[in-house]
Design a protein around this motif. Structure first.
Motif, PDB file in Angstrom:
ATOM      1  N   THR A 165       7.012   1.375  18.470  1.00 49.95           N
ATOM      2  CA  THR A 165       6.772   0.221  17.603  1.00 49.95           C
ATOM      3  C   THR A 165       6.128   0.747  16.335  1.00 49.95           C
ATOM      4  OG1 THR A 165       6.341  -1.119  19.587  1.00 49.95           O
ATOM      5  CG2 THR A 165       5.668  -2.048  17.459  1.00 49.95           C
ATOM      6  N   GLU A 166       6.851   0.692  15.229  1.00 50.58           N
ATOM      7  CA  GLU A 166       6.358   1.290  13.991  1.00 50.58           C
ATOM      8  C   GLU A 166       6.669   0.375  12.802  1.00 50.58           C
ATOM      9  OE1 GLU A 166       6.352   5.839  12.223  1.00 50.58           O
ATOM     10  OE2 GLU A 166       7.775   5.306  13.792  1.00 50.58           O
ATOM     11  N   VAL A 167       5.733   0.293  11.866  1.00 54.77           N
ATOM     12  CA  VAL A 167       5.874  -0.546  10.681  1.00 54.77           C
ATOM     13  C   VAL A 167       5.927   0.326   9.436  1.00 54.77           C
ATOM     14  CG1 VAL A 167       4.778  -2.333   9.257  1.00 54.77           C
ATOM     15  CG2 VAL A 167       4.652  -2.482  11.744  1.00 54.77           C
ATOM     16  N   LEU A 168       6.842   0.015   8.545  1.00 60.03           N
ATOM     17  CA  LEU A 168       6.887   0.649   7.230  1.00 60.03           C
ATOM     18  C   LEU A 168       6.495  -0.399   6.203  1.00 60.03           C
ATOM     19  CD1 LEU A 168       7.717   3.423   5.980  1.00 60.03           C
ATOM     20  CD2 LEU A 168       9.860   2.310   5.330  1.00 60.03           C
ATOM     21  N   VAL A 169       5.498  -0.064   5.368  1.00 55.25           N
ATOM     22  CA  VAL A 169       5.041  -0.946   4.295  1.00 55.25           C
ATOM     23  C   VAL A 169       5.532  -0.338   2.986  1.00 55.25           C
ATOM     24  CG1 VAL A 169       3.044  -2.025   3.201  1.00 55.25           C
ATOM     25  CG2 VAL A 169       2.998  -1.538   5.672  1.00 55.25           C
ATOM     26  N   PHE A 170       6.303  -1.099   2.217  1.00 54.64           N
ATOM     27  CA  PHE A 170       6.944  -0.543   1.032  1.00 54.64           C
ATOM     28  C   PHE A 170       7.189  -1.620  -0.017  1.00 54.64           C
ATOM     29  CE2 PHE A 170      10.170  -2.001   3.905  1.00 54.64           C
ATOM     30  CZ  PHE A 170      11.141  -2.563   3.100  1.00 54.64           C
ATOM     31  N   GLY A 171       7.441  -1.184  -1.231  1.00 56.03           N
ATOM     32  CA  GLY A 171       7.760  -2.149  -2.264  1.00 56.03           C
ATOM     33  C   GLY A 171       7.874  -1.526  -3.627  1.00 56.03           C
ATOM     34  N   ASN A 172       7.916  -2.420  -4.612  1.00 54.30           N
ATOM     35  CA  ASN A 172       8.068  -2.024  -5.997  1.00 54.30           C
ATOM     36  C   ASN A 172       7.342  -3.075  -6.834  1.00 54.30           C
ATOM     37  OD1 ASN A 172       9.214  -2.090  -8.695  1.00 54.30           O
ATOM     38  ND2 ASN A 172      10.771  -0.682  -7.932  1.00 54.30           N
ATOM     39  N   ALA A 173       6.413  -2.643  -7.662  1.00 53.66           N
ATOM     40  CA  ALA A 173       5.617  -3.583  -8.465  1.00 53.66           C
ATOM     41  C   ALA A 173       6.491  -4.461  -9.358  1.00 53.66           C
ATOM     42  CB  ALA A 173       4.591  -2.824  -9.305  1.00 53.66           C
ATOM     43  N   LYS A 174       7.611  -3.916  -9.831  1.00 53.20           N
ATOM     44  CA  LYS A 174       8.496  -4.716 -10.683  1.00 53.20           C
ATOM     45  C   LYS A 174       9.109  -5.879  -9.919  1.00 53.20           C
ATOM     46  CE  LYS A 174       9.722  -1.154 -14.003  1.00 53.20           C
ATOM     47  NZ  LYS A 174      10.802  -0.356 -14.585  1.00 53.20           N
ATOM     48  N   GLY A 175       9.280  -5.725  -8.613  1.00 56.29           N
ATOM     49  CA  GLY A 175       9.839  -6.795  -7.807  1.00 56.29           C
ATOM     50  C   GLY A 175       8.807  -7.787  -7.320  1.00 56.29           C
ATOM     51  N   GLY A 176       7.651  -7.286  -6.906  1.00 56.95           N
ATOM     52  CA  GLY A 176       6.644  -8.157  -6.319  1.00 56.95           C
ATOM     53  C   GLY A 176       5.712  -8.837  -7.291  1.00 56.95           C
ATOM     54  N   THR A 177       5.388  -8.174  -8.392  1.00 53.24           N
ATOM     55  CA  THR A 177       4.411  -8.739  -9.330  1.00 53.24           C
ATOM     56  C   THR A 177       4.840 -10.091  -9.894  1.00 53.24           C
ATOM     57  OG1 THR A 177       3.594  -6.532  -9.861  1.00 53.24           O
ATOM     58  CG2 THR A 177       3.072  -8.290 -11.425  1.00 53.24           C
ATOM     59  N   PRO A 178       6.101 -10.277 -10.308  1.00 54.66           N
ATOM     60  CA  PRO A 178       6.482 -11.601 -10.809  1.00 54.66           C
ATOM     61  C   PRO A 178       6.258 -12.722  -9.786  1.00 54.66           C
ATOM     62  CG  PRO A 178       8.153 -10.001 -11.394  1.00 54.66           C
ATOM     63  CD  PRO A 178       7.197  -9.314 -10.449  1.00 54.66           C
ATOM     64  N   LEU A 179       6.424 -12.403  -8.520  1.00 51.12           N
ATOM     65  CA  LEU A 179       6.195 -13.407  -7.487  1.00 51.12           C
ATOM     66  C   LEU A 179       4.711 -13.748  -7.394  1.00 51.12           C
ATOM     67  CD1 LEU A 179       8.603 -12.004  -4.764  1.00 51.12           C
ATOM     68  CD2 LEU A 179       9.061 -13.721  -6.521  1.00 51.12           C
TER      69      LEU A 179
END
Length: 134
Positions: free
Chosen positions: A53-67
């Motif tokens: 059971t493993e979780v990956l936490v990932f993203g991109n500021a350009k995608g998340g910041t507007p939200l």
């Protein structure tokens, strides 16, 4: 999509390979990996058993910041997370929260629909690459 917004897909690979493929695909698409959390290793450290059971936490500021600029509470659900897990039958699964469900949960307005669509497309692409043998 399940009623609770959780998308779960069967993988053609074992849990370790699925997670490694997911992490590689996330990085290849220019996203940042913030953490890789191995719940099974944590359980072992506490003297308990847990199937992979493993979780990956990932993203991109350009995608998340507007939200978050629209509704800051979505920050509790960002960056994105994907769970790779193995069931009692030995089948490997990949689960994640559907971005459209997150938008609904936090009451995001229509002006964020493009950003939500981009997140959905990115998640679909990276998860397909992680679980599919073709």
């Amino acid at each position: 999509m399940a009623a609770d917004g959780l998308t779960t897909l069967r993988s053609s690979y074992g849990p370790g390979d699925t997670m490694n493929r997911l992490e590689a695909e996330v990085k290849a698409r220019g996203m940042t990996v913030f953490a890789r959390i191995d719940h099974a290793a944590g359980a072992t450290g506490a003297g308990l058993l847990l199937r992979p059971t493993e979780v990956l936490v990932f993203g991109n500021a350009k995608g998340g910041t507007p939200l978050m600029q629209s509704v800051q509470t979505i920050g509790i659900d960002l960056p994105l997370k994907a769970l790779v897990w193995q069931d009692a039958s030995g089948v490997t699964w990949l689960s994640y929260n559907d971005p459209a469900w997150l938008a609904q949960r936090h009451g995001l307005a229509g002006e964020t629909s493009t950003a939500i669509g981009n997140l959905s497309a990115a998640l679909a692409a990276v998860t397909k690459a992680a679980i599919s043998s073709s």
